[in-house]
Each structure stands twice: as C-alpha cells, then as structure tokens.
Write an enzyme that holds these catalytic residues in place. Structure first.
Site, PDB file in Angstrom:
ATOM      1  N   GLU A 150      43.549 -38.117 -42.516  1.00  0.00           N
ATOM      2  CA  GLU A 150      44.611 -38.281 -41.519  1.00  0.00           C
ATOM      3  C   GLU A 150      45.115 -39.716 -41.619  1.00  0.00           C
ATOM      4  O   GLU A 150      44.382 -40.661 -41.352  1.00  0.00           O
ATOM      5  CB  GLU A 150      44.032 -37.961 -40.133  1.00  0.00           C
ATOM      6  CG  GLU A 150      45.049 -37.850 -39.046  1.00  0.00           C
ATOM      7  CD  GLU A 150      46.165 -36.857 -39.367  1.00  0.00           C
ATOM      8  OE1 GLU A 150      47.341 -37.281 -39.383  1.00  0.00           O
ATOM      9  OE2 GLU A 150      45.864 -35.673 -39.622  1.00  0.00           O
ATOM     10  N   SER A 151      46.381 -39.849 -42.003  1.00  0.00           N
ATOM     11  CA  SER A 151      46.906 -41.189 -42.295  1.00  0.00           C
ATOM     12  C   SER A 151      46.858 -42.115 -41.077  1.00  0.00           C
ATOM     13  O   SER A 151      46.608 -43.316 -41.211  1.00  0.00           O
ATOM     14  CB  SER A 151      48.318 -41.108 -42.865  1.00  0.00           C
ATOM     15  OG  SER A 151      49.142 -40.323 -42.039  1.00  0.00           O
TER      16      SER A 151
ATOM     17  N   CYS B 164      47.444 -38.129 -50.972  1.00  0.00           N
ATOM     18  CA  CYS B 164      47.850 -37.449 -49.734  1.00  0.00           C
ATOM     19  C   CYS B 164      47.965 -38.432 -48.559  1.00  0.00           C
ATOM     20  O   CYS B 164      48.909 -39.196 -48.520  1.00  0.00           O
ATOM     21  CB  CYS B 164      46.946 -36.260 -49.458  1.00  0.00           C
ATOM     22  SG  CYS B 164      47.779 -35.044 -48.441  1.00  0.00           S
TER      23      CYS B 164
ATOM     24  N   HIS C  78      45.852 -33.480 -54.216  1.00  0.00           N
ATOM     25  CA  HIS C  78      44.426 -33.845 -54.183  1.00  0.00           C
ATOM     26  C   HIS C  78      43.735 -33.603 -55.531  1.00  0.00           C
ATOM     27  O   HIS C  78      43.122 -32.542 -55.720  1.00  0.00           O
ATOM     28  CB  HIS C  78      43.709 -32.991 -53.126  1.00  0.00           C
ATOM     29  CG  HIS C  78      44.054 -33.326 -51.724  1.00  0.00           C
ATOM     30  ND1 HIS C  78      43.320 -34.193 -50.958  1.00  0.00           N
ATOM     31  CD2 HIS C  78      45.073 -32.912 -50.943  1.00  0.00           C
ATOM     32  CE1 HIS C  78      43.855 -34.297 -49.761  1.00  0.00           C
ATOM     33  NE2 HIS C  78      44.931 -33.525 -49.722  1.00  0.00           N
TER      34      HIS C  78
ATOM     35  N   GLU D 222      41.022 -34.692 -56.524  1.00  0.00           N
ATOM     36  CA  GLU D 222      39.552 -34.676 -56.366  1.00  0.00           C
ATOM     37  C   GLU D 222      39.050 -33.281 -56.010  1.00  0.00           C
ATOM     38  O   GLU D 222      37.852 -33.047 -55.996  1.00  0.00           O
ATOM     39  CB  GLU D 222      39.131 -35.705 -55.299  1.00  0.00           C
ATOM     40  CG  GLU D 222      39.397 -35.336 -53.845  1.00  0.00           C
ATOM     41  CD  GLU D 222      40.865 -35.405 -53.433  1.00  0.00           C
ATOM     42  OE1 GLU D 222      41.734 -35.623 -54.293  1.00  0.00           O
ATOM     43  OE2 GLU D 222      41.135 -35.207 -52.233  1.00  0.00           O
TER      44      GLU D 222
HETATM   45  N1  GLN Z   1      49.782 -35.092 -43.610  1.00  0.00           N
HETATM   46  C1  GLN Z   1      48.523 -35.733 -43.398  1.00  0.00           C
HETATM   47  C2  GLN Z   1      48.721 -37.054 -42.686  1.00  0.00           C
HETATM   48  O1  GLN Z   1      49.714 -37.304 -42.164  1.00  0.00           O
HETATM   49  C3  GLN Z   1      47.806 -35.942 -44.707  1.00  0.00           C
HETATM   50  C4  GLN Z   1      47.136 -34.683 -45.162  1.00  0.00           C
HETATM   51  C5  GLN Z   1      46.062 -34.878 -46.200  1.00  0.00           C
HETATM   52  O2  GLN Z   1      45.679 -35.989 -46.537  1.00  0.00           O
HETATM   53  N2  GLN Z   1      45.527 -33.786 -46.690  1.00  0.00           N
HETATM   54  O3  GLN Z   1      47.862 -37.868 -42.626  1.00  0.00           O
END
Ligand code: GLN
Length: 207
Positions: free
Chosen positions: A54-55, A85, A188, A190
């Site tokens: 989660e960013s 991501c 991703h 990984e």
């Molecule tokens: N959309 C997510 C975010 O805002 C990121 C999703 C992810 O890392 N799988 O953080």
C-alpha cells in the site's frame, strides 16, 4: 559482493527477497539480500527494492524511519533502485488526485505521472504477458520477449517524461520504465517463477 535491501515495512517483501536470491544463484553471483526495517540497515547497500503493498503506508513509513535521504544518497552513489507496484507509485514525480487525497509521499525520483489504481477500477487483478525489451548491460546480454505480468490493483503510467526509457509494454501501454539506475514496474515480477527481471536489476549494479 553486492548488497541488496528490500524495504520491508509493509508489502510483499519476502517474495522479493527470495526472488533476488534465486536470481543471484542463477547468475552465479553471491549477493547479500536483506530485509530493511531501519535507516541503519540501508547504509551499505548497492541496490534497493521498494515492494508492492500500500503506497500510502509504505511511503509514510519511509519518512517515519527517516529513510528518504538515505535512499537518495544510495542512488547518488551509484546504487540501483527498483520499485514495483506501490513502489512504482512512490518513485513517481506526480500522481493522480488520489495520491494527494490518500497522503502518499512521493520520492519523485522518476519523471513520470501515475494513476494510482487505474487498472483496479476496472478489475482488481489480472495476469497478462508484458512485452520486454531489455538492453544489454555489463553482465547481461539483453533480452526481448514476453514476461508473465502479474497486476494487482496496479497503477498506470499516464505520462512518461523525456529521458525516461520504456522497457516493458502491456499492449501499447508502458508498464516498465527506467531512467539511469532507477527502474519502475507497475506489475509484480517477484510473484512469478521467472527471475529475469531480478537478474536484470542485479546486472545494473555492474554498469
Ligand atoms: N494501488 C496500490 C497502492 O496504491 C498498490 C497495489 C500493489 O502494490 N499491489 O498502493
């Protein structure tokens, strides 16, 4: 010996650690891969991975643990940074309005604009082939072909600045970019069996 740290505050850290270790083994290199939970653990790294997750949370923790200036120092000293991501969002120069609303603290290391949950509004997650064109580096012969792309609430690049190279596409759309030693992927790598992109990441440390 190369030293790589995965910023392990929240997200898919373990998967990146294992994938980097597997990549090192396949490339016949000895690499120290560690889980980074404090500013001190960043000190002697040549490579950093900012994972998915989660960013908002990851970016706040980066500031809480005073990692921001250390990440910049590592890049300035020739280290390689890869964001996947949520990590991709955090590296961006600009985001859509939800970046501000959700309080994501961008590192602004890469001249791109991201739409934070662009694919997520249509479908939560999906897998699709990503077409990669990876130029050769010191210890890596270059590669072109399809890579299994795992997209989970993925962001989308809605602007790619001059001087930012696109290395991966989903159809017509950029999904992997690079500027200097900073790599950013909306998917991703990984979460697949394929270690190619982690081997490429390691090879950039030889440049
Ligand atoms: N959309 C997510 C975010 O805002 C990121 C999703 C992810 O890392 N799988 O953080």
């Amino acid at each position: 010996m190369k030293r790589v740290g995965v910023i392990g505050l929240q997200g898919d850290v373990e998967e990146h650690i294992l994938q980097t270790r597997r990549a090192a083994e396949e490339a016949g290199e000895s690499v120290d891969v560690r889980w980074v939970r404090s500013r001190e653990e960043l000190e002697d790294l040549n490579g950093i991975i900012i994972p998915g997750g989660e960013s908002t949370t990851i970016s706040r923790l980066i500031d809480k643990f005073r990692m921001r200036d250390e990440i910049f120092r590592i890049r300035e000293e020739g280290g390689v940074i890869m964001g996947t991501c949520a990590g991709c969002i955090i590296l961006a120069a600009e985001g859509d309005e939800t970046v501000e609303i959700k309080g994501v603290r961008l590192l602004k290391m890469l001249d791109v604009k991201v739409d934070r949950n662009a694919f997520g509004r249509q479908r939560e997650s999906f897998e699709a082939p990503v077409h990669l064109v990876l130029p050769p580096t010191g210890g890596f012969g270059g590669w072109e072909g399809d890579f299994p792309g795992v997209f989970i609430r993925a962001p989308r690049f809605i602007r790619v600045g001059e001087g930012v190279e696109v290395l991966g596409w989903l159809g017509e759309e950029p999904v992997m970019v690079k500027a200097g030693r900073v790599l950013s992927l909306t998917f991703h790598p990984e979460l697949t069996e394929e270690t190619l992109l982690h081997r490429y990441f390691l090879s950039l440390m030889d440049e």
